[in-house]
Write an enzyme that holds these catalytic residues in place. Sequence first.
Site, mmCIF file in Angstrom:
data_model
loop_
_atom_site.group_PDB
_atom_site.id
_atom_site.type_symbol
_atom_site.label_atom_id
_atom_site.label_comp_id
_atom_site.label_asym_id
_atom_site.label_seq_id
_atom_site.Cartn_x
_atom_site.Cartn_y
_atom_site.Cartn_z
ATOM 1 N N GLU A 33 0.866 -1.190 0.000
ATOM 2 C CA GLU A 33 0.000 0.000 0.000
ATOM 3 C C GLU A 33 0.897 1.234 0.000
ATOM 4 O O GLU A 33 1.797 1.355 0.806
ATOM 5 C CB GLU A 33 -0.913 -0.018 1.246
ATOM 6 C CG GLU A 33 -1.653 1.279 1.527
ATOM 7 C CD GLU A 33 -2.532 1.779 0.370
ATOM 8 O OE1 GLU A 33 -3.382 1.023 -0.101
ATOM 9 O OE2 GLU A 33 -2.328 2.942 -0.068
ATOM 10 N N CYS A 41 -11.961 3.981 1.478
ATOM 11 C CA CYS A 41 -13.087 3.805 2.399
ATOM 12 C C CYS A 41 -12.782 4.362 3.793
ATOM 13 O O CYS A 41 -13.520 5.187 4.325
ATOM 14 C CB CYS A 41 -13.431 2.324 2.482
ATOM 15 S SG CYS A 41 -14.708 1.949 3.657
ATOM 16 N N LYS A 50 -19.241 9.207 7.327
ATOM 17 C CA LYS A 50 -20.241 8.822 8.337
ATOM 18 C C LYS A 50 -19.981 9.554 9.653
ATOM 19 O O LYS A 50 -20.916 9.899 10.375
ATOM 20 C CB LYS A 50 -20.216 7.310 8.565
ATOM 21 C CG LYS A 50 -21.321 6.567 7.876
ATOM 22 C CD LYS A 50 -21.600 7.033 6.471
ATOM 23 C CE LYS A 50 -20.958 6.190 5.420
ATOM 24 N NZ LYS A 50 -20.967 6.750 4.059
ATOM 25 N N GLY A 267 -18.793 10.110 -11.203
ATOM 26 C CA GLY A 267 -18.307 8.796 -11.605
ATOM 27 C C GLY A 267 -16.857 8.543 -11.224
ATOM 28 O O GLY A 267 -16.183 9.419 -10.653
ATOM 29 N N ALA A 314 -17.589 -0.642 -0.590
ATOM 30 C CA ALA A 314 -16.571 -1.249 0.263
ATOM 31 C C ALA A 314 -16.897 -2.696 0.610
ATOM 32 O O ALA A 314 -16.027 -3.566 0.576
ATOM 33 C CB ALA A 314 -16.419 -0.426 1.537
ATOM 34 N N HIS A 438 -40.656 -5.688 20.069
ATOM 35 C CA HIS A 438 -41.454 -4.462 19.978
ATOM 36 C C HIS A 438 -41.015 -3.486 21.071
ATOM 37 O O HIS A 438 -40.785 -3.911 22.188
ATOM 38 C CB HIS A 438 -42.932 -4.804 20.171
ATOM 39 C CG HIS A 438 -43.810 -3.589 20.218
ATOM 40 N ND1 HIS A 438 -44.112 -2.856 19.100
ATOM 41 C CD2 HIS A 438 -44.429 -2.978 21.271
ATOM 42 C CE1 HIS A 438 -44.894 -1.849 19.435
ATOM 43 N NE2 HIS A 438 -45.098 -1.890 20.760
HETATM 44 C C1 FAD Z 1 -17.323 10.000 -0.287
HETATM 45 C C2 FAD Z 1 -17.362 8.510 -0.372
HETATM 46 C C3 FAD Z 1 -18.117 7.798 0.542
HETATM 47 C C4 FAD Z 1 -18.197 6.426 0.463
HETATM 48 N N1 FAD Z 1 -19.001 5.769 1.350
HETATM 49 C C5 FAD Z 1 -19.154 4.438 1.225
HETATM 50 C C6 FAD Z 1 -20.001 3.732 2.132
HETATM 51 O O1 FAD Z 1 -20.587 4.308 3.041
HETATM 52 N N2 FAD Z 1 -20.123 2.399 1.967
HETATM 53 C C7 FAD Z 1 -19.493 1.726 0.966
HETATM 54 O O2 FAD Z 1 -19.673 0.517 0.845
HETATM 55 N N3 FAD Z 1 -18.661 2.372 0.101
HETATM 56 C C8 FAD Z 1 -18.482 3.702 0.206
HETATM 57 N N4 FAD Z 1 -17.636 4.341 -0.646
HETATM 58 C C9 FAD Z 1 -16.927 3.549 -1.688
HETATM 59 C C10 FAD Z 1 -15.728 2.837 -1.069
HETATM 60 O O3 FAD Z 1 -14.874 3.788 -0.495
HETATM 61 C C11 FAD Z 1 -15.008 2.041 -2.135
HETATM 62 O O4 FAD Z 1 -15.925 1.214 -2.804
HETATM 63 C C12 FAD Z 1 -13.922 1.168 -1.528
HETATM 64 O O5 FAD Z 1 -12.975 1.963 -0.861
HETATM 65 C C13 FAD Z 1 -13.238 0.336 -2.597
HETATM 66 O O6 FAD Z 1 -12.262 -0.445 -2.008
HETATM 67 P P1 FAD Z 1 -10.974 -0.951 -2.824
HETATM 68 O O7 FAD Z 1 -10.215 -1.804 -1.881
HETATM 69 O O8 FAD Z 1 -11.404 -1.496 -4.117
HETATM 70 O O9 FAD Z 1 -10.165 0.366 -3.187
HETATM 71 P P2 FAD Z 1 -9.606 1.571 -2.321
HETATM 72 O O10 FAD Z 1 -10.305 1.695 -1.033
HETATM 73 O O11 FAD Z 1 -9.624 2.740 -3.229
HETATM 74 O O12 FAD Z 1 -8.121 1.148 -2.005
HETATM 75 C C14 FAD Z 1 -7.160 1.064 -3.022
HETATM 76 C C15 FAD Z 1 -5.807 1.286 -2.395
HETATM 77 O O13 FAD Z 1 -4.788 0.911 -3.311
HETATM 78 C C16 FAD Z 1 -3.695 1.779 -3.157
HETATM 79 N N5 FAD Z 1 -2.910 1.690 -4.387
HETATM 80 C C17 FAD Z 1 -3.319 1.930 -5.650
HETATM 81 N N6 FAD Z 1 -2.332 1.691 -6.535
HETATM 82 C C18 FAD Z 1 -1.261 1.290 -5.792
HETATM 83 C C19 FAD Z 1 0.052 0.891 -6.127
HETATM 84 N N7 FAD Z 1 0.467 0.828 -7.385
HETATM 85 N N8 FAD Z 1 0.875 0.557 -5.125
HETATM 86 C C20 FAD Z 1 0.479 0.592 -3.834
HETATM 87 N N9 FAD Z 1 -0.765 0.950 -3.468
HETATM 88 C C21 FAD Z 1 -1.616 1.291 -4.438
HETATM 89 C C22 FAD Z 1 -4.336 3.137 -2.931
HETATM 90 O O14 FAD Z 1 -3.455 4.005 -2.272
HETATM 91 C C23 FAD Z 1 -5.539 2.759 -2.066
HETATM 92 O O15 FAD Z 1 -5.260 2.869 -0.690
HETATM 93 C C24 FAD Z 1 -17.494 5.726 -0.556
HETATM 94 C C25 FAD Z 1 -16.700 6.427 -1.469
HETATM 95 C C26 FAD Z 1 -16.644 7.809 -1.386
HETATM 96 C C27 FAD Z 1 -15.812 8.575 -2.377
#
Ligand code: FAD
Length: 459
Positions: A33, A41, A50, A267, A314, A438
């Site tokens: 990471e 997230c 939240k 998006g 997430a 209830h």
């Molecule tokens: C404002 C907001 C609110 C949200 N609220 C919710 C919610 O309430 N509930 C919910 O289910 N989802 C929510 N989401 C969506 C959720 O955050 C994402 O769906 C989730 O974080 C995706 O997880 P992931 O592990 O795929 O990616 P990410 O959480 O984006 O993690 C990817 C990680 O990979 C790392 N990375 C990337 N490339 C490299 C590399 N080459 N080398 C090393 N590290 C790297 C990045 O630094 C990052 O930390 C929200 C999103 C936003 C923007």
Amino acid sequence: MEKYDIAILGGGPGGYVSAIKAAQMGAKVLLVERERLGGLCLNWGCIPTKTLLISARHYRDLLRSNDFGISGVDLSNARVDWKLLMERKSKVVDKLVSGIELLVKKNKITFINGEGMVLDNHSMEINGEKISFENLIIATGALSNVPEIPGLSKSMEDGHALDSRGILSLQEMPEAVTILGGNVYAVEFATIFNAIGTKVTLIHKNKSILPGADHELSQLLERQLKKDGVKILGESDISRVEGPKVTVNRKDREETIVGDKLIVFMGIQPNLKGLEALDLKMNERGFIKTDPKLRTSIDNIYAVGDVNGTLPLAHVASAEGIVAAETIMGVESRMNYNIIPRVVYSFPELASVGITEEEAKDKGLDYSVGKFPLMANGMAIAEGETNGFVKIISDNKYGEVIGVHMAAATASDMISKAAAVMQLEGTVYDIAKTIHPHPTFAEALMEAAFAVIDKPIHV
Ligand SMILES: Cc1cc2nc3c(=O)[nH]c(=O)nc-3n(C[C@H](O)[C@H](O)[C@H](O)COP(=O)(O)OP(=O)(O)OC[C@H]3O[C@@H](n4cnc5c(N)ncnc54)[C@H](O)[C@@H]3O)c2cc1C
């Protein structure tokens, strides 16, 4: 060169959960990471928003303390202190991130803090160090999409337009914000800012907010947001952006909206940096193509979470992480994308699982619908949270629950019950027969089940 059974790129809910699961199953695991564990997230998404939303709700309830029989509260000076709010947010985030760091250690996962660059199908470089792997799980997440609207990129570069990182790094509370987009995050930030006293204008291109959601739910929320003071401009085409100023074409008229900050939720795009060496097949939207076992077009490489774009949430990323780890470790496992709960964190919350009524109609299914309003639920009345309903869609052959949609203050928790019933292929008879304590909001789910079978008791 150190060799791992599984290397995982990205430490968000997709990456760190797959790392823990794989390590629990006995694999030698590397987790990479470049920023902080927890990903979008924990650091810039689910958790910090939240935390803000909960403060906003406390503030909203404080302002209506009279409604709850509390007098003597001096509201003349009550306000949300942005600095304190941000401090609390950081404490909550830090606590959770350090919890994950502990879990990674406890499960004997090798963690490297650095940017990973995949060299070929079996090796990677991080901080100048080369490692090799048997299997790779890509969990690099996604980035905010910035559409080609004149002036928007410049406005983002200059700090007038922000995504969630920008908002959560603000030093001062903005007086007025303009939100571009009508999706869940747009609505969530509209709810937060409106409740803490910022003037909010939300601009989106569709007929109603939250396209794809159950229509009754999106309509209910749109009405509530407007009632609470959010200005919503639907069916709007954004023609240009200058600093924090947005010009839209709406109903053949040009309108300019000026606020302190622009918030952009239009998006996402997959984060593919560091993966250039891999010949991965992409889907039609440009995300990494995966199957229900999270396999990519390359045999030993898997992709979980936002980077595959299936459902950027997430809990989906984490569930996919578990499926990928299990598949690599030889355990039969696959995703069922039909029963994923989805939540909109707003006042009230919206939550859904399964098919919407519109989809059931379009598919020509033989189905029934049962609905129960929160106006008739004892706990909702006691809580002063009566705007909402629970709706169940079931198939007419067995009464199997195929969709549940709800608007309620506690919808985010209640929806898990519905998802559990659907996971067990349960019926409306099962829900109606389940004795509910209830008074609870969840009784509305039981009543909606009675409504499908015959009639609810309390209306
Ligand atoms: C404002 C907001 C609110 C949200 N609220 C919710 C919610 O309430 N509930 C919910 O289910 N989802 C929510 N989401 C969506 C959720 O955050 C994402 O769906 C989730 O974080 C995706 O997880 P992931 O592990 O795929 O990616 P990410 O959480 O984006 O993690 C990817 C990680 O990979 C790392 N990375 C990337 N490339 C490299 C590399 N080459 N080398 C090393 N590290 C790297 C990045 O630094 C990052 O930390 C929200 C999103 C936003 C923007």
